[in-house]
Design an enzyme around this catalytic site. Structure first.
Site, PDB file in Angstrom:
ATOM      1  N   ARG A  43      -8.111   6.669   9.254  1.00 47.20           N
ATOM      2  CA  ARG A  43      -6.861   5.984   9.583  1.00 47.20           C
ATOM      3  C   ARG A  43      -7.000   5.214  10.895  1.00 47.20           C
ATOM      4  O   ARG A  43      -6.469   4.106  11.029  1.00 47.20           O
ATOM      5  CB  ARG A  43      -5.720   7.005   9.656  1.00 47.20           C
ATOM      6  CG  ARG A  43      -4.350   6.394   9.605  1.00 47.20           C
ATOM      7  CD  ARG A  43      -3.279   7.425   9.291  1.00 47.20           C
ATOM      8  NE  ARG A  43      -3.546   8.093   8.029  1.00 47.20           N
ATOM      9  CZ  ARG A  43      -4.049   9.324   7.921  1.00 47.20           C
ATOM     10  NH1 ARG A  43      -4.301  10.049   8.973  1.00 47.20           N
ATOM     11  NH2 ARG A  43      -4.300   9.824   6.734  1.00 47.20           N
ATOM     12  N   THR A  55       5.875   6.647   6.027  1.00 43.64           N
ATOM     13  CA  THR A  55       5.391   7.997   5.744  1.00 43.64           C
ATOM     14  C   THR A  55       6.438   9.038   6.106  1.00 43.64           C
ATOM     15  O   THR A  55       7.205   8.858   7.055  1.00 43.64           O
ATOM     16  CB  THR A  55       4.085   8.320   6.496  1.00 43.64           C
ATOM     17  OG1 THR A  55       3.542   9.530   5.963  1.00 43.64           O
ATOM     18  CG2 THR A  55       4.294   8.510   7.989  1.00 43.64           C
ATOM     19  N   ASP A 106      -2.193   4.470   2.247  1.00 48.32           N
ATOM     20  CA  ASP A 106      -2.467   5.474   1.225  1.00 48.32           C
ATOM     21  C   ASP A 106      -3.864   5.986   1.501  1.00 48.32           C
ATOM     22  O   ASP A 106      -4.800   5.220   1.715  1.00 48.32           O
ATOM     23  CB  ASP A 106      -2.365   4.897  -0.190  1.00 48.32           C
ATOM     24  CG  ASP A 106      -2.247   6.030  -1.201  1.00 48.32           C
ATOM     25  OD1 ASP A 106      -1.373   6.901  -1.014  1.00 48.32           O
ATOM     26  OD2 ASP A 106      -3.040   6.080  -2.150  1.00 48.32           O
ATOM     27  N   ASN A 109       5.103  12.068   6.373  1.00 46.83           N
ATOM     28  CA  ASN A 109       4.123  13.052   6.834  1.00 46.83           C
ATOM     29  C   ASN A 109       4.080  12.997   8.369  1.00 46.83           C
ATOM     30  O   ASN A 109       3.672  12.006   8.963  1.00 46.83           O
ATOM     31  CB  ASN A 109       2.772  12.668   6.207  1.00 46.83           C
ATOM     32  CG  ASN A 109       1.629  13.538   6.669  1.00 46.83           C
ATOM     33  OD1 ASN A 109       1.601  13.992   7.813  1.00 46.83           O
ATOM     34  ND2 ASN A 109       0.680  13.758   5.786  1.00 46.83           N
ATOM     35  N   GLY A 128      -3.543  18.580   6.089  1.00 49.71           N
ATOM     36  CA  GLY A 128      -4.280  18.316   4.850  1.00 49.71           C
ATOM     37  C   GLY A 128      -5.623  19.019   4.788  1.00 49.71           C
ATOM     38  O   GLY A 128      -5.732  20.225   5.033  1.00 49.71           O
TER      39      GLY A 128
HETATM   40  P1  IMP Z   1      -0.671  10.034   1.009  1.00 53.86           P
HETATM   41  O1  IMP Z   1       0.438  10.427   1.923  1.00 53.86           O
HETATM   42  O2  IMP Z   1      -0.276   9.724  -0.374  1.00 53.86           O
HETATM   43  O3  IMP Z   1      -1.547   8.976   1.611  1.00 53.86           O
HETATM   44  O4  IMP Z   1      -1.542  11.343   0.800  1.00 53.86           O
HETATM   45  C1  IMP Z   1      -2.522  11.641   1.628  1.00 53.86           C
HETATM   46  C2  IMP Z   1      -3.053  13.010   1.320  1.00 53.86           C
HETATM   47  O5  IMP Z   1      -4.467  12.931   1.514  1.00 53.86           O
HETATM   48  C3  IMP Z   1      -2.521  14.016   2.334  1.00 53.86           C
HETATM   49  O6  IMP Z   1      -1.441  14.761   1.828  1.00 53.86           O
HETATM   50  C4  IMP Z   1      -3.742  14.885   2.584  1.00 53.86           C
HETATM   51  O7  IMP Z   1      -3.824  15.858   1.581  1.00 53.86           O
HETATM   52  C5  IMP Z   1      -4.908  13.909   2.405  1.00 53.86           C
HETATM   53  N1  IMP Z   1      -5.253  13.254   3.692  1.00 53.86           N
HETATM   54  C6  IMP Z   1      -5.095  11.954   4.040  1.00 53.86           C
HETATM   55  N2  IMP Z   1      -5.488  11.733   5.298  1.00 53.86           N
HETATM   56  C7  IMP Z   1      -5.888  12.926   5.768  1.00 53.86           C
HETATM   57  C8  IMP Z   1      -6.369  13.328   7.037  1.00 53.86           C
HETATM   58  O8  IMP Z   1      -6.477  12.579   8.018  1.00 53.86           O
HETATM   59  N3  IMP Z   1      -6.699  14.629   7.128  1.00 53.86           N
HETATM   60  C9  IMP Z   1      -6.572  15.508   6.098  1.00 53.86           C
HETATM   61  N4  IMP Z   1      -6.087  15.184   4.910  1.00 53.86           N
HETATM   62  C10 IMP Z   1      -5.742  13.886   4.740  1.00 53.86           C
END
Ligand code: IMP
Length: 197
Positions: A179, A7, A69, A9, A151
């Site tokens: 998660r 990630t 994901d 993020n 998010g």
């Molecule tokens: P990924 O990185 O493709 O899994 O995208 C996940 C997206 O889903 C993030 O950018 C958020 O917008 C949303 N998301 C996933 N998990 C969370 C969380 O724990 N809190 C808030 N938004 C989340």
């Protein structure tokens, strides 16, 4: 064992490191490595995308990888934003843009706006493949509240709470989150694999 968490993020990386803190596994993330590989999320499901991410990153680094994901599914929006959660309001959108889009789309629907977060985690080390899933049920509110998390956290109230996830501390989120659940299952399965070695 070192595991690369796929990630960029920062919020996700911090959560997963905290979840593995009491384990024999050391988590490093693409965010820590300053890596900006953009893995195309071309799958139709969280499961497919988690597999794509894990295998793509494994091929590049050749070390054990965990990919997750995840996203938000809102009942009244037929499961949207779903796999498009990260870029729901457009390619370069911010978390605020996504929250505004969701709130706007829910404008004409009656409350409560039932929703769930889903996390699909995959471990891949070139040989073993492990999958785990976690969900968190709750509802969407139309006024974002709180400063923590990332998010959709400011507009999501988990069942049994009266605070948004952004109003909870990280250790509280990590006890209940989608998660936390997928990673706890993953950790258990990894421990078994580790003990067999
Ligand atoms: P990924 O990185 O493709 O899994 O995208 C996940 C997206 O889903 C993030 O950018 C958020 O917008 C949303 N998301 C996933 N998990 C969370 C969380 O724990 N809190 C808030 N938004 C989340």
């Amino acid at each position: 064992m070192k595991i690369l968490f796929a990630t960029q993020n920062k919020g996700k990386a911090e959560e997963v490191k905290a979840l593995f803190a009491d384990s024999p596994f050391e988590i490093i993330s693409l965010y820590d490595l300053g890596n900006s590989i953009d893995v195309p999320e071309t799958g139709a499901t969280f499961q497919e995308n988690a597999h794509i991410k894990a295998k793509t990153i494994y091929k590049i680094y050749n070390v054990p990888v965990i990919a997750d994901d995840s996203g938000l599914a809102i009942e009244q929006l037929d499961g949207r934003p779903g796999v498009y959660s990260a870029r729901y309001a457009g390619e370069k959108c911010t978390y605020d843009d996504n929250n505004i889009k969701v709130i706007t789309e829910l404008k004409d629907f009656p409350e409560p706006h039932r929703a769930k977060f889903i996390s699909y985690a995959v471990f891949y080390d070139g040989k073993n493949e492990i999958e785990a899933i976690g969900e968190l049920n709750g509802r969407i509110i139309k006024e974002p509240r709180g400063k923590n998390g990332f998010g959709y956290d400011p507009i999501f109230i988990p069942d049994g709470f009266d605070k948004t996830i952004s109003e909870l501390e990280l250790d509280e989120k990590n006890k209940i989150s989608h998660r936390a659940k997928s990673i706890a299952q993953m950790k258990e399965q990894l421990m078994k694999l580790h003990e067999r070695k």
